[in-house]
Motif scaffolding. Structure first.
Motif, short mmCIF file in Angstrom:
data_model
loop_
_atom_site.label_atom_id
_atom_site.label_comp_id
_atom_site.label_asym_id
_atom_site.label_seq_id
_atom_site.Cartn_x
_atom_site.Cartn_y
_atom_site.Cartn_z
N LEU A 99 39.92 58.70 28.82
CA LEU A 99 41.02 57.81 28.47
C LEU A 99 42.31 58.58 28.20
O LEU A 99 43.39 58.14 28.59
N ILE A 100 42.20 59.73 27.57
CA ILE A 100 43.38 60.56 27.33
C ILE A 100 43.96 61.06 28.65
O ILE A 100 45.18 61.04 28.85
N CYS A 101 43.10 61.47 29.57
CA CYS A 101 43.56 61.91 30.89
C CYS A 101 44.22 60.76 31.65
O CYS A 101 45.24 60.96 32.33
N ALA A 102 43.67 59.57 31.55
CA ALA A 102 44.26 58.41 32.21
C ALA A 102 45.63 58.09 31.62
O ALA A 102 46.59 57.80 32.36
N ALA A 103 45.75 58.18 30.30
CA ALA A 103 47.05 57.93 29.66
C ALA A 103 48.06 59.00 30.08
O ALA A 103 49.23 58.69 30.34
N PHE A 104 47.62 60.25 30.16
CA PHE A 104 48.50 61.32 30.61
C PHE A 104 49.00 61.05 32.02
O PHE A 104 50.19 61.19 32.30
N GLY A 105 48.12 60.64 32.92
CA GLY A 105 48.52 60.32 34.29
C GLY A 105 49.47 59.14 34.34
O GLY A 105 50.44 59.14 35.12
N PHE A 106 49.23 58.15 33.50
CA PHE A 106 50.11 56.99 33.44
C PHE A 106 51.51 57.38 33.02
O PHE A 106 52.50 56.97 33.64
N PHE A 107 51.63 58.19 31.98
CA PHE A 107 52.94 58.61 31.52
C PHE A 107 53.58 59.64 32.46
O PHE A 107 54.80 59.68 32.61
N LEU A 108 52.78 60.46 33.10
CA LEU A 108 53.30 61.42 34.07
C LEU A 108 53.93 60.71 35.26
O LEU A 108 54.92 61.18 35.82
N ALA A 109 53.40 59.55 35.61
CA ALA A 109 53.94 58.79 36.74
C ALA A 109 55.36 58.30 36.49
O ALA A 109 56.08 58.01 37.44
N SER A 110 55.77 58.22 35.24
CA SER A 110 57.12 57.75 34.95
C SER A 110 58.11 58.89 34.72
O SER A 110 59.23 58.65 34.32
N THR A 111 57.70 60.13 34.99
CA THR A 111 58.60 61.27 34.82
C THR A 111 59.21 61.67 36.14
O THR A 111 58.89 61.12 37.20
N GLY A 112 60.05 62.66 36.10
CA GLY A 112 60.68 63.18 37.32
C GLY A 112 59.72 63.94 38.21
O GLY A 112 60.05 64.23 39.37
N ALA A 113 58.55 64.29 37.71
CA ALA A 113 57.57 65.03 38.50
C ALA A 113 56.81 64.14 39.47
O ALA A 113 56.18 64.64 40.41
N ALA A 114 56.86 62.83 39.28
CA ALA A 114 56.08 61.90 40.10
C ALA A 114 56.41 62.01 41.60
O ALA A 114 55.48 62.06 42.41
N PRO A 115 57.68 62.07 42.01
CA PRO A 115 57.95 62.19 43.45
C PRO A 115 57.40 63.48 44.06
O PRO A 115 56.89 63.48 45.17
N LEU A 116 57.50 64.58 43.31
CA LEU A 116 56.97 65.85 43.81
C LEU A 116 55.45 65.78 43.97
O LEU A 116 54.90 66.24 44.97
N ILE A 117 54.78 65.20 43.00
CA ILE A 117 53.32 65.07 43.06
C ILE A 117 52.92 64.18 44.23
O ILE A 117 52.00 64.51 44.99
N THR A 118 53.63 63.07 44.41
CA THR A 118 53.34 62.15 45.50
C THR A 118 53.56 62.83 46.85
O THR A 118 52.74 62.69 47.76
N GLU A 119 54.65 63.58 46.96
CA GLU A 119 54.93 64.29 48.21
C GLU A 119 53.88 65.36 48.50
O GLU A 119 53.43 65.51 49.63
N THR A 120 53.46 66.07 47.47
CA THR A 120 52.45 67.11 47.64
C THR A 120 51.12 66.51 48.09
O THR A 120 50.47 67.03 49.00
N ILE A 121 50.72 65.41 47.47
CA ILE A 121 49.47 64.75 47.85
C ILE A 121 49.56 64.24 49.29
O ILE A 121 48.62 64.36 50.06
N GLY A 122 50.72 63.69 49.66
CA GLY A 122 50.92 63.23 51.03
C GLY A 122 50.84 64.36 52.03
O GLY A 122 50.26 64.22 53.11
#
Length: 62
Positions: A30-53
């Motif tokens: 649950l802590i990891c899920a919350a971390f991912g949820f809040f990480l998605a709203s930061t400036g790092a989200a586009p970089l992570i999405t691009e890297t996964i793509g």
């Protein structure tokens, strides 16, 4: 979008298996899920999405 849904399903199955196996406790998951949820709203989200793509594109080209 199809990659995102597939990744969510795959990661959900992995988390479920880790919780069932006793490797990860529910609280930690649950802590990891919350971390991912809040990480998605930061400036790092586009970089992570691009890297996964990029990685999934590279894997699909093999």
């Amino acid at each position: 979008m199809a990659v995102s849904i597939s990744a969510v399903v795959l990661l959900g199955i992995i988390v479920f298996a880790l919780i069932r196996g006793g490797t990860v406790r529910l609280g930690s998951a649950l802590i990891c899920a919350a971390f991912g949820f809040f990480l998605a709203s930061t400036g790092a989200a586009p970089l992570i999405t691009e890297t996964i793509g990029t990685v999934t594109g590279w894997i699909s080209s093999l």
